[in-house]
Design a protein around this motif. Sequence first.
Motif, PDB file in Angstrom:
ATOM      1  N   GLN A 127     -13.120   5.152  -1.432  1.00  0.00           N
ATOM      2  CA  GLN A 127     -13.410   5.531  -0.051  1.00  0.00           C
ATOM      3  C   GLN A 127     -13.006   6.979   0.208  1.00  0.00           C
ATOM      4  OE1 GLN A 127     -10.712   5.737   2.427  1.00  0.00           O
ATOM      5  NE2 GLN A 127     -12.007   6.113   4.214  1.00  0.00           N
ATOM      6  N   LEU A 128     -11.842   7.374  -0.261  1.00  0.00           N
ATOM      7  CA  LEU A 128     -11.363   8.736  -0.027  1.00  0.00           C
ATOM      8  C   LEU A 128     -12.248   9.773  -0.709  1.00  0.00           C
ATOM      9  CD1 LEU A 128      -7.530   8.110  -0.440  1.00  0.00           C
ATOM     10  CD2 LEU A 128      -8.728   8.677   1.679  1.00  0.00           C
ATOM     11  N   ARG A 129     -12.878   9.409  -1.810  1.00  0.00           N
ATOM     12  CA  ARG A 129     -13.734  10.337  -2.538  1.00  0.00           C
ATOM     13  C   ARG A 129     -15.173  10.351  -2.022  1.00  0.00           C
ATOM     14  NH1 ARG A 129      -9.565   8.971  -5.697  1.00  0.00           N
ATOM     15  NH2 ARG A 129      -8.938  10.366  -7.428  1.00  0.00           N
ATOM     16  N   LEU A 130     -15.615   9.260  -1.414  1.00  0.00           N
ATOM     17  CA  LEU A 130     -17.031   9.149  -1.054  1.00  0.00           C
ATOM     18  C   LEU A 130     -17.309   9.231   0.440  1.00  0.00           C
ATOM     19  CD1 LEU A 130     -18.139   6.388  -3.597  1.00  0.00           C
ATOM     20  CD2 LEU A 130     -18.492   8.861  -3.736  1.00  0.00           C
ATOM     21  N   GLN A 131     -16.292   9.098   1.275  1.00  0.00           N
ATOM     22  CA  GLN A 131     -16.560   9.210   2.709  1.00  0.00           C
ATOM     23  C   GLN A 131     -17.057  10.614   3.014  1.00  0.00           C
ATOM     24  OE1 GLN A 131     -13.026   8.498   4.975  1.00  0.00           O
ATOM     25  NE2 GLN A 131     -11.847  10.128   3.999  1.00  0.00           N
ATOM     26  N   GLY A 132     -18.022  10.705   3.914  1.00  0.00           N
ATOM     27  CA  GLY A 132     -18.652  11.978   4.203  1.00  0.00           C
ATOM     28  C   GLY A 132     -19.889  12.223   3.368  1.00  0.00           C
ATOM     29  N   ARG A 133     -19.974  11.555   2.199  1.00  0.00           N
ATOM     30  CA  ARG A 133     -21.168  11.655   1.357  1.00  0.00           C
ATOM     31  C   ARG A 133     -22.107  10.473   1.578  1.00  0.00           C
ATOM     32  NH1 ARG A 133     -18.870  12.325  -4.611  1.00  0.00           N
ATOM     33  NH2 ARG A 133     -21.111  12.054  -5.064  1.00  0.00           N
ATOM     34  N   HIS A 134     -21.518   9.324   1.854  1.00  0.00           N
ATOM     35  CA  HIS A 134     -22.295   8.096   2.060  1.00  0.00           C
ATOM     36  C   HIS A 134     -21.630   7.277   3.152  1.00  0.00           C
ATOM     37  CE1 HIS A 134     -24.675   8.783  -1.596  1.00  0.00           C
ATOM     38  NE2 HIS A 134     -23.538   9.155  -2.165  1.00  0.00           N
ATOM     39  N   PRO A 135     -22.401   6.441   3.850  1.00  0.00           N
ATOM     40  CA  PRO A 135     -21.780   5.557   4.843  1.00  0.00           C
ATOM     41  C   PRO A 135     -20.813   4.584   4.158  1.00  0.00           C
ATOM     42  CG  PRO A 135     -24.176   5.611   5.080  1.00  0.00           C
ATOM     43  CD  PRO A 135     -23.862   6.285   3.791  1.00  0.00           C
ATOM     44  N   VAL A 136     -19.702   4.348   4.796  1.00  0.00           N
ATOM     45  CA  VAL A 136     -18.674   3.462   4.241  1.00  0.00           C
ATOM     46  C   VAL A 136     -18.267   2.441   5.297  1.00  0.00           C
ATOM     47  CG1 VAL A 136     -16.361   3.306   3.231  1.00  0.00           C
ATOM     48  CG2 VAL A 136     -17.783   5.325   2.781  1.00  0.00           C
ATOM     49  N   SER A 137     -18.194   1.177   4.907  1.00  0.00           N
ATOM     50  CA  SER A 137     -17.696   0.123   5.785  1.00  0.00           C
ATOM     51  C   SER A 137     -16.624  -0.670   5.058  1.00  0.00           C
ATOM     52  CB  SER A 137     -18.824  -0.836   6.197  1.00  0.00           C
ATOM     53  OG  SER A 137     -19.813  -0.165   6.945  1.00  0.00           O
ATOM     54  N   VAL A 138     -15.628  -1.111   5.801  1.00  0.00           N
ATOM     55  CA  VAL A 138     -14.535  -1.895   5.227  1.00  0.00           C
ATOM     56  C   VAL A 138     -14.478  -3.254   5.920  1.00  0.00           C
ATOM     57  CG1 VAL A 138     -12.038  -2.047   4.898  1.00  0.00           C
ATOM     58  CG2 VAL A 138     -13.205   0.151   4.619  1.00  0.00           C
ATOM     59  N   THR A 139     -14.524  -4.306   5.131  1.00  0.00           N
ATOM     60  CA  THR A 139     -14.388  -5.663   5.651  1.00  0.00           C
ATOM     61  C   THR A 139     -13.013  -6.191   5.261  1.00  0.00           C
ATOM     62  OG1 THR A 139     -16.768  -6.066   5.467  1.00  0.00           O
ATOM     63  CG2 THR A 139     -15.334  -8.001   5.602  1.00  0.00           C
ATOM     64  N   PRO A 140     -12.131  -6.400   6.226  1.00  0.00           N
ATOM     65  CA  PRO A 140     -10.760  -6.796   5.894  1.00  0.00           C
ATOM     66  C   PRO A 140     -10.696  -8.176   5.259  1.00  0.00           C
ATOM     67  CG  PRO A 140     -11.131  -6.953   8.253  1.00  0.00           C
ATOM     68  CD  PRO A 140     -12.345  -6.310   7.688  1.00  0.00           C
ATOM     69  N   GLY A 141      -9.624  -8.392   4.526  1.00  0.00           N
ATOM     70  CA  GLY A 141      -9.410  -9.689   3.901  1.00  0.00           C
ATOM     71  C   GLY A 141      -8.006 -10.185   4.188  1.00  0.00           C
ATOM     72  N   VAL A 142      -7.765 -11.456   3.919  1.00  0.00           N
ATOM     73  CA  VAL A 142      -6.425 -12.026   4.039  1.00  0.00           C
ATOM     74  C   VAL A 142      -5.524 -11.339   3.027  1.00  0.00           C
ATOM     75  CG1 VAL A 142      -5.033 -14.121   3.813  1.00  0.00           C
ATOM     76  CG2 VAL A 142      -7.344 -14.247   4.793  1.00  0.00           C
ATOM     77  N   THR A 143      -4.408 -10.806   3.477  1.00  0.00           N
ATOM     78  CA  THR A 143      -3.518 -10.084   2.571  1.00  0.00           C
ATOM     79  C   THR A 143      -2.664 -11.038   1.749  1.00  0.00           C
ATOM     80  OG1 THR A 143      -1.655  -9.905   4.092  1.00  0.00           O
ATOM     81  CG2 THR A 143      -3.369  -8.215   4.270  1.00  0.00           C
ATOM     82  N   SER A 144      -2.208 -10.537   0.608  1.00  0.00           N
ATOM     83  CA  SER A 144      -1.324 -11.341  -0.239  1.00  0.00           C
ATOM     84  C   SER A 144      -0.023 -11.665   0.477  1.00  0.00           C
ATOM     85  CB  SER A 144      -1.041 -10.598  -1.542  1.00  0.00           C
ATOM     86  OG  SER A 144      -0.444  -9.340  -1.276  1.00  0.00           O
ATOM     87  N   THR A 145       0.439 -10.765   1.332  1.00  0.00           N
ATOM     88  CA  THR A 145       1.687 -11.019   2.050  1.00  0.00           C
ATOM     89  C   THR A 145       1.553 -12.207   2.992  1.00  0.00           C
ATOM     90  OG1 THR A 145       2.427  -8.726   1.890  1.00  0.00           O
ATOM     91  CG2 THR A 145       3.346 -10.033   3.691  1.00  0.00           C
ATOM     92  N   MET A 146       0.449 -12.289   3.710  1.00  0.00           N
ATOM     93  CA  MET A 146       0.256 -13.416   4.619  1.00  0.00           C
ATOM     94  C   MET A 146       0.068 -14.718   3.849  1.00  0.00           C
ATOM     95  SD  MET A 146       0.701 -12.254   7.611  1.00  0.00           S
ATOM     96  CE  MET A 146       1.969 -11.290   6.794  1.00  0.00           C
ATOM     97  N   ALA A 147      -0.608 -14.646   2.703  1.00  0.00           N
ATOM     98  CA  ALA A 147      -0.755 -15.844   1.879  1.00  0.00           C
ATOM     99  C   ALA A 147       0.585 -16.287   1.314  1.00  0.00           C
ATOM    100  CB  ALA A 147      -1.741 -15.576   0.751  1.00  0.00           C
ATOM    101  N   ALA A 148       1.422 -15.318   0.932  1.00  0.00           N
ATOM    102  CA  ALA A 148       2.738 -15.649   0.390  1.00  0.00           C
ATOM    103  C   ALA A 148       3.646 -16.240   1.464  1.00  0.00           C
ATOM    104  CB  ALA A 148       3.381 -14.399  -0.215  1.00  0.00           C
ATOM    105  N   ALA A 149       3.463 -15.817   2.710  1.00  0.00           N
ATOM    106  CA  ALA A 149       4.306 -16.323   3.796  1.00  0.00           C
ATOM    107  C   ALA A 149       3.920 -17.732   4.224  1.00  0.00           C
ATOM    108  CB  ALA A 149       4.222 -15.377   4.996  1.00  0.00           C
ATOM    109  N   ALA A 150       2.659 -18.108   4.003  1.00  0.00           N
ATOM    110  CA  ALA A 150       2.168 -19.388   4.521  1.00  0.00           C
ATOM    111  C   ALA A 150       2.965 -20.607   4.048  1.00  0.00           C
ATOM    112  CB  ALA A 150       0.685 -19.550   4.181  1.00  0.00           C
ATOM    113  N   PRO A 151       3.402 -20.685   2.775  1.00  0.00           N
ATOM    114  CA  PRO A 151       4.133 -21.881   2.344  1.00  0.00           C
ATOM    115  C   PRO A 151       5.636 -21.860   2.631  1.00  0.00           C
ATOM    116  CG  PRO A 151       3.719 -20.482   0.458  1.00  0.00           C
ATOM    117  CD  PRO A 151       3.048 -19.825   1.632  1.00  0.00           C
ATOM    118  N   LEU A 152       6.142 -20.801   3.257  1.00  0.00           N
ATOM    119  CA  LEU A 152       7.580 -20.727   3.521  1.00  0.00           C
ATOM    120  C   LEU A 152       7.976 -21.714   4.624  1.00  0.00           C
ATOM    121  CD1 LEU A 152       8.326 -16.888   3.394  1.00  0.00           C
ATOM    122  CD2 LEU A 152       8.237 -18.553   1.529  1.00  0.00           C
TER     123      LEU A 152
END
Length: 249
Positions: A127-152
């Motif tokens: 993204q840092l290398r290609l933004q400004g040259r091409h359209p960029v979109s980011v679709t967020p995902g469930v983070t590993s931290t939230m997944a790790a916290a779920a069974p606590l």
Amino acid sequence: MSSTTASTTGGRLHGIGVGPGDPELMTLKAVRLLRDCPVVAYFCRRGGRGQARAIAEAHIPADATELPLVYPVTTELPHGEAAYRERIETFFDESAEAVAAHLAAGHDVAVLNEGDPFYYGSFMHLQLRLQGRHPVSVTPGVTSTMAAAAPLPRPLVMRDDILHVVPGTLPTADLRRALAGGDALAIMKVGTNLPRIAELLDEQGLTPRAWYVEAASGEGERVLPLSEVERSPAPYFTQILIPGTGERR
């Protein structure tokens, strides 16, 4: 979803978070975009297909062009060495140009990323290398931290707790200061740093509250009090979480 605009035409670059390990934690948006993209890129080690691709495998179209981006080094060189930084930066430069060739041809490209693309994700280097040259979109995902916290057995943060996310790769003095800073802690990039991290947590009296989570949400998930874990290097996808108490330190 976040996006950046570009002054050129062509395909769109999609950074797609596929979640931490369990394929059922992929978002509906991630699945839809992945099925619509003619080119699917993913980072991997030599001889493998990568964790992100394994998570998303069921949703990759059979006729999609796959673009593996193979790391030249992983653990062979210390991350702090100049030789490692030079090789990895060259790799990201070359990977960005490989992706850009498909974008310039008018093809959308989905780049798979474990967890979330902007949460220590490799996609950010493209993204840092290609933004400004091409359209960029980011679709967020469930983070590993939230997944790790779920069974606590208790929430990671509650009331006015401050959560600090700490890379376990920090130099010891910096790591000591970071561990002293938050009401709740999520320690990333544990791996070979586990013995050093555990010693610092002992030093600060945090070990009784600390949880060891390996392969969060994935096959082989292990969740144990840190006090019950052997003080030896851990697998790569390991975190240590210290839930807050709801009472500011």
